[in-house]
Design a protein around this motif. Structure first.
Motif, short mmCIF file in Angstrom:
data_model
loop_
_atom_site.label_atom_id
_atom_site.label_comp_id
_atom_site.label_asym_id
_atom_site.label_seq_id
_atom_site.Cartn_x
_atom_site.Cartn_y
_atom_site.Cartn_z
N ARG A 143 -26.19 -15.57 43.15
CA ARG A 143 -26.36 -14.67 42.69
C ARG A 143 -24.86 -14.34 42.11
NH1 ARG A 143 -29.19 -8.95 44.53
NH2 ARG A 143 -29.33 -7.87 42.57
N LEU A 144 -23.93 -14.16 42.77
CA LEU A 144 -23.40 -13.42 42.87
C LEU A 144 -22.06 -13.81 41.46
CD1 LEU A 144 -21.74 -12.40 46.30
CD2 LEU A 144 -22.38 -11.14 45.02
N LEU A 145 -21.70 -15.57 41.75
CA LEU A 145 -21.70 -16.55 40.27
C LEU A 145 -22.00 -16.47 39.47
CD1 LEU A 145 -21.02 -19.46 42.88
CD2 LEU A 145 -19.24 -18.26 41.91
N ALA A 146 -23.28 -16.24 39.37
CA ALA A 146 -24.43 -15.80 38.23
C ALA A 146 -23.36 -14.73 37.26
CB ALA A 146 -25.76 -15.86 37.93
N LEU A 147 -23.77 -13.68 38.29
CA LEU A 147 -22.56 -12.08 37.57
C LEU A 147 -21.66 -12.08 37.51
CD1 LEU A 147 -24.74 -9.94 40.20
CD2 LEU A 147 -25.32 -10.07 37.62
N ALA A 148 -20.35 -12.85 38.00
CA ALA A 148 -19.28 -12.94 37.76
C ALA A 148 -19.25 -13.87 36.42
CB ALA A 148 -18.59 -13.62 38.83
N GLY A 149 -19.96 -14.72 36.05
CA GLY A 149 -19.95 -14.99 34.95
C GLY A 149 -20.24 -16.34 34.53
N ARG A 150 -21.60 -16.95 33.78
CA ARG A 150 -21.80 -18.13 33.82
C ARG A 150 -20.46 -19.48 32.60
NH1 ARG A 150 -27.04 -15.69 34.17
NH2 ARG A 150 -28.29 -16.46 36.03
N THR A 151 -20.80 -20.63 32.95
CA THR A 151 -20.17 -21.02 31.69
C THR A 151 -20.54 -21.80 30.43
OG1 THR A 151 -20.72 -23.42 33.23
CG2 THR A 151 -18.20 -22.37 34.10
N ALA A 152 -20.19 -22.68 30.12
CA ALA A 152 -21.62 -23.09 28.51
C ALA A 152 -22.63 -24.01 28.86
CB ALA A 152 -20.75 -22.82 27.41
N GLY A 153 -21.74 -24.67 30.02
CA GLY A 153 -22.24 -25.80 30.21
C GLY A 153 -23.66 -26.15 31.61
N GLU A 154 -23.08 -24.96 31.84
CA GLU A 154 -24.61 -24.10 33.74
C GLU A 154 -25.74 -23.85 32.66
OE1 GLU A 154 -24.37 -21.04 36.89
OE2 GLU A 154 -22.55 -21.31 35.72
N SER A 242 -20.22 -32.18 41.66
CA SER A 242 -19.93 -30.70 40.05
C SER A 242 -21.86 -31.42 40.09
CB SER A 242 -19.48 -32.07 38.70
OG SER A 242 -19.57 -31.60 37.78
N ASP A 243 -21.72 -29.81 39.49
CA ASP A 243 -23.04 -29.31 39.45
C ASP A 243 -23.64 -29.55 37.95
OD1 ASP A 243 -21.63 -27.32 38.51
OD2 ASP A 243 -22.90 -25.70 39.80
N PRO A 244 -24.49 -28.48 36.93
CA PRO A 244 -24.42 -29.11 35.67
C PRO A 244 -23.80 -27.94 34.83
CG PRO A 244 -26.70 -28.94 36.92
CD PRO A 244 -25.45 -29.04 38.31
N GLY A 245 -23.48 -26.90 35.90
CA GLY A 245 -23.07 -25.79 35.43
C GLY A 245 -21.01 -26.32 34.91
N GLY A 246 -20.63 -27.19 35.71
CA GLY A 246 -19.50 -27.69 35.58
C GLY A 246 -18.40 -27.47 36.85
N ARG A 247 -19.35 -27.05 38.18
CA ARG A 247 -18.47 -26.12 38.61
C ARG A 247 -18.26 -26.83 39.97
NH1 ARG A 247 -22.10 -21.16 40.30
NH2 ARG A 247 -23.27 -23.23 40.88
N LEU A 248 -17.55 -26.73 40.27
CA LEU A 248 -16.35 -27.98 42.17
C LEU A 248 -17.29 -27.67 43.29
CD1 LEU A 248 -14.70 -30.59 42.27
CD2 LEU A 248 -12.92 -28.99 42.64
N LEU A 249 -18.35 -28.55 43.84
CA LEU A 249 -18.54 -27.89 44.70
C LEU A 249 -18.09 -29.04 46.18
CD1 LEU A 249 -22.67 -28.62 43.47
CD2 LEU A 249 -20.57 -26.11 44.16
N VAL A 250 -17.52 -27.98 47.00
CA VAL A 250 -16.44 -28.89 47.93
C VAL A 250 -17.56 -28.67 48.98
CG1 VAL A 250 -14.14 -29.64 48.90
CG2 VAL A 250 -14.19 -28.02 46.72
N ARG A 251 -17.54 -29.70 50.74
CA ARG A 251 -18.19 -29.31 51.20
C ARG A 251 -17.16 -30.38 52.18
NH1 ARG A 251 -22.66 -30.50 47.85
NH2 ARG A 251 -23.48 -28.80 47.81
N TYR A 252 -16.77 -29.38 53.78
CA TYR A 252 -16.35 -30.59 54.37
C TYR A 252 -16.53 -29.67 56.26
CZ TYR A 252 -12.95 -27.22 53.14
OH TYR A 252 -11.68 -25.74 52.78
#
Length: 461
Positions: A143-154, A242-252
């Motif tokens: 929700r916070l990332l969506a409010l911060a501004g979606r990319t066109a791809g997302e 990478s998610d459909p919105g082009g964001r990078l997902l990092v897990r470790y």
């Protein structure tokens, strides 16, 4: 109270939060009470003292939990906390750079997670929310990332498949074997046998060497090994997607797992490092620079900027192309400083250089540990020409391209006329890259060192 405030009630953290915070404080208190205290007062009194302090800590954490809450109003996250000194913070979400979901060992055992927000200009985490359930933390992060501004791809992906969960595209999974070997190829691990041999030799040749001396030496060696061990635990099972919105997902992470979502338009720069002992394996590591990340350079345990903990050049080339579209590591050309700079860098001159590509400013330097920094023009905040007394003697200057993230691209010891022209080029490219149209390099004068007329210092008005 406004209408928006009534529509979004204040939410509390998970009820187990005060107990988790209290447990950590109890461990610190028990550690602070030395072994001598236990021996002097006895086990029974020592247990009563620790139990009494534990009750006070839990009560304090519980009262603090009752006074802590958060809610989203418009495009702001508002957090209220504090017992004696009440704090009310409003965090504009347009400043949000990344949201990280962390799960320390206790949080993993209880099914909870900590949400950490990184904003522009922050030297520490702006709003750690500890703790929430994993589901609530993940939902709040989206929700916070969506409010911060979606990319066109997302936006297009959500419009094409409304109501369906977003599918990730796996990019990389680092082998834990490579991670362990890479940390064995560090000065700390290489010198460990020397330290062990020293302890054994001293003990054999000097019987008067006390147990305390041996224990102190072993403790010092353990401290030296702590950094590579910490890196193995932190980067364990490192995965990128990478998610459909082009964001990078990092897990470790092993003892503390981290799940991070990084919008690519928040990346300030990318740095690649070739350590001396890794070059036999043709390995390197890469990092992202994101504005607002807590932690200082040199304290890796506090930073959350991993892109590639260990890998070969082909893997790094693939990931850089994902993070900085259009950038190909294999074709990045750089030009060295003038020959007279050899007086300042007698051995490392051949490994220094800068270059301007249509997308990024490239700088490389280093002799034993070689580094390369890629800075997109749109992320440049300022450009400086710096000239020290020795540089003035040789007619040299350094160009520094600053970003909001802290790391900067630097063109070390260039000809002073070239430095001024390079600074002008960077400022022009940064202005055009942030404009309404994409950067068109064919509209700019070429960056050619052979054209002497081009390297003229701007005329002061």
């Amino acid at each position: 109270m406004t209408t928006s405030d009534a529509a979004e009630p204040r939410r509390r953290l998970h009820p187990l939060s005060p107990f988790l915070h209290g447990f950590k404080s109890i461990v610190v208190i028990a550690g602070a009470l030395s072994w001598n205290t236990l021996r002097e007062v006895g086990l029974e009194k020592f247990t009563l003292v620790v139990a009494g302090l534990a009750v006070l800590v839990v009560l304090f954490s519980l009262v603090n939990w009752l006074n802590t809450g958060y809610h989203v109003i418009g495009r702001e996250l508002r957090i209220q906390d504090g017992l004696l000194w009440r704090r009310n913070r409003a965090i504009p979400l347009e400043r949000l750079q990344s949201v990280e979901l962390r799960r320390p060992l206790l949080a993993q055992l209880t099914g909870l997670a900590e949400l950490r927000l990184e904003v522009v200009g922050g030297h520490k985490t702006e709003a750690p929310l500890a703790y929430l359930t994993v589901r609530d933390a993940a939902a709040l992060r989206e929700r916070l990332l969506a409010l911060a501004g979606r990319t066109a791809g997302e936006t297009q992906a959500q419009a094409a498949a409304p109501g369906l969960p977003a599918l990730e595209r796996p990019l990389l999974r680092v082998a834990n074997r490579d991670l362990v070997i890479s940390q064995l190829l560090t000065p700390q691990a290489i010198l460990l046998p020397v330290g062990v041999a020293f302890v054994i030799t001293q003990f054999a040749l000097a019987p008067t060497w006390t147990f305390i001396g041996i224990a102190s030496t072993v403790t010092a060696m353990a401290g030296v090994l702590l950094q590579p061990l910490r890196r193995v635990l932190q980067d364990w099972d490192f995965r990128l997607a990478s998610d459909p919105g082009g964001r990078l997902l990092v897990r470790y992470g092993l003892l503390e797992t981290r799940s991070q979502v990084v919008p690519l338009n928040r990346v300030q720069s990318v740095s690649l490092t070739w350590p001396l002992l890794w070059r036999a394996q043709k390995w390197l590591h890469a990092r992202l620079d994101i504005a607002g990340f807590a932690g200082r350079e040199g304290r890796d345990e506090k930073r959350s900027d991993r892109l590639l903990p260990v890998g070969d050049f082909g893997t790094a080339r693939y990931l850089v192309a994902e993070v900085l579209p259009g950038v190909d590591l294999a074709v990045l050309a750089t030009s060295p400083p003038p020959p007279r700079a050899r007086w300042r860098h007698p051995f490392a001159l051949r490994y220094m250089g800068v270059g301007l590509t249509p997308e990024v400013f490239v700088s490389r330097f280093g002799l034993l540990t070689r580094e390369m920094t890629l800075v997109p023009y749109a992320r440049l905040q300022s450009v400086r020409v710096v000239q020290g007394p020795v540089q003035r003697l040789f007619g040299l200057a350094t160009v520094v391209a600053d970003t909001a993230g802290g790391r900067s691209g630097q063109a070390h010891d260039r000809d002073v006329h070239e430095a001024w022209a390079l600074a002008e080029q960077l400022a022009t490219r940064a202005r055009l890259a942030r404009g309404p149209v994409p950067l068109m390099t064919d509209r700019l004068p070429a960056y050619e060192a052979a054209d002497d007329s081009f390297w003229r210092r701007p005329v002061e008005s």
